[in-house]
Design an enzyme around this catalytic site. Structure first.
Site, PDB file in Angstrom:
ATOM      1  N   GLN A 170      42.517  91.781  25.540  1.00 35.32           N
ATOM      2  CA  GLN A 170      44.126  91.901  26.066  1.00 35.32           C
ATOM      3  C   GLN A 170      44.628  90.586  26.343  1.00 35.32           C
ATOM      4  OE1 GLN A 170      46.142  94.340  26.633  1.00 35.32           O
ATOM      5  NE2 GLN A 170      44.888  96.087  25.975  1.00 35.32           N
ATOM      6  N   SER A 171      44.221  89.641  25.358  1.00 34.57           N
ATOM      7  CA  SER A 171      44.978  88.343  25.433  1.00 34.57           C
ATOM      8  C   SER A 171      46.250  88.303  25.105  1.00 34.57           C
ATOM      9  CB  SER A 171      44.222  87.524  24.305  1.00 34.57           C
ATOM     10  OG  SER A 171      44.805  86.252  24.066  1.00 34.57           O
ATOM     11  N   ASN A 172      46.943  87.591  26.247  1.00 31.22           N
ATOM     12  CA  ASN A 172      48.378  87.373  26.159  1.00 31.22           C
ATOM     13  C   ASN A 172      48.895  86.378  25.210  1.00 31.22           C
ATOM     14  OD1 ASN A 172      49.201  89.333  28.329  1.00 31.22           O
ATOM     15  ND2 ASN A 172      47.918  87.770  29.570  1.00 31.22           N
ATOM     16  N   ALA A 191      47.133  85.757  22.679  1.00 31.03           N
ATOM     17  CA  ALA A 191      47.025  86.185  21.094  1.00 31.03           C
ATOM     18  C   ALA A 191      48.241  86.527  20.670  1.00 31.03           C
ATOM     19  CB  ALA A 191      45.822  87.298  20.936  1.00 31.03           C
TER      20      ALA A 191
END
Ligand SMILES: *Cc1c(COP(=O)(O)O)cnc(C)c1O
Length: 341
Positions: free
Chosen positions: A75-77, A79
């Protein structure tokens, strides 16, 4: 510091707002708490990575890249914001996603930021947790280069000296904004992870001698490791900006008491903080970073760490998109909702 000496691709909505949170301040009956809205930086629901990406993507453009590769947690912001920036620039984007939580919740694996990565046209591949993700990324980049692609790689969180320029610049923005409002800032608090935000802020605050103490609330690493990461990156950033020597080791302070079980695993205090901000201020935090940062802010305030006449600024680093990967944690997933009917 003179930021126009560095290439910059302007994409963020700046300056971000600096606003009082009066209902939260009244609830905690301590200092006056303000919020710096870096959750509203513009690209794909915003967040702190956009400021870093202004400098990173400018470098990619300068190097003639036709593709960017980066990495992060599922859930990387970072990325998601990288995917959005690449889309706007007409570059391809490839992302390595690390499974740091082991969650099998389909919402976590496919909704929230993962959904938006795909919506922006990025391609993704996954890795088990615990590997050297920056090394993995370089291997993948070499494969694309062998096929003739001009690849620009961005480290996790966009946290290198180039990305941190965005937050040195933010420090200048914040202080001049507060000066325009006649606001004396006594303390600045935010969630700290891959270290670029805190490192950049420290360099900026020290270089202009703002005398505002900065506190990072950790979300992953233990305190000594987190502070070392921030300090090392601050040194590199100061060097790049032409102000070596402005940052001392004692300027770097991280409190890692609010991590809980680990990265990306929400704590009760984090969930309570998210609900408090949502219900008192209409502001969305996230379960991985800003929720834990706010849990620290709230707990320290309740413990009387800050004087009543202080002005505390909470830098909202964004991340609310991840809420849609975590709805079950709040008891709002479909089976739970149906059971309640
Ligand atoms: C990445 C991130 C942070 C942490 O910033 P770093 O520069 O990685 O330390 C905080 N909040 C959110 C929402 C983020 O996405």
């Amino acid at each position: 510091m003179h930021f126009s000496r560095f290439p910059r691709w302007r994409a963020a909505h700046l300056p971000t707002a600096l606003e009082p949170m009066d209902r939260l301040s009244a609830e905690l009956s301590g200092p006056r708490i303000w919020i710096k809205r870096d959750d509203c930086t513009g690209m794909s629901t915003g967040g702190n990575k956009t400021r870093k990406l202004e400098f990173l993507m400018a470098e990619a453009i300068e190097q003639g890249a036709d593709m960017v590769i980066t990495q992060g947690a599922t859930q990387s912001n970072h990325a998601r914001q990288t995917a959005a920036c690449a889309a706007k620039l007409g570059m391809d984007c490839h992302i390595l996603l690390e499974d740091r939580t082991g969650s099998n919740d389909p919402a976590y694996k496919f909704n929230g930021n993962v959904f938006l990565d795909n919506l922006h046209g990025a391609t993704t591949e996954t890795r088990a947790g615990g590997g050297d993700m920056n090394a993995e990324m370089e291997t993948v980049a070499e494969n694309f280069r062998a096929k003739g692609r001009k690849v620009y790689t961005i480290p996790g969180g966009g946290s290198n000296a180039t990305g941190a320029l965005g937050y040195a610049n933010c420090a200048m923005e914040l202080v001049s904004q507060a000066d325009d409002m006649g606001l004396r800032i006594d303390r600045l608090i935010h969630a700290t992870g891959s270290a670029g935000t805190q490192a950049g802020l420290i360099v900026g605050l020290k270089a202009i001698n703002a005398q505002i103490p900065l506190l990072g609330i950790g979300v992953r690493a233990p305190k000594p490791k987190q502070e070392e990461n921030v300090y090392n990156l601050a040194l590199a950033t100061a060097e790049k900006l032409g102000c070596p020597g402005v940052v001392q080791r004692e300027d770097v302070v991280a409190n890692t008491d609010y991590v809980g079980e680990g990265y990306g695993i929400p704590t009760d205090a984090c969930i309570a903080a998210i609900e408090l901000f949502a219900r008192l201020e209409g502001i969305l935090l996230d379960p991985v970073y800003s929720g834990k940062g706010a849990a620290g802010l709230i707990d320290l305030t309740r413990k009387g760490e800050f004087a009543d006449d202080e002005n505390i600024v909470f830098l909202h680093t964004g991340g609310s998109t991840a809420l849609f990967g975590y709805n079950a944690v709040f008891g709002y997933d479909a089976p739970a909702a149906q059971a309640a009917e």
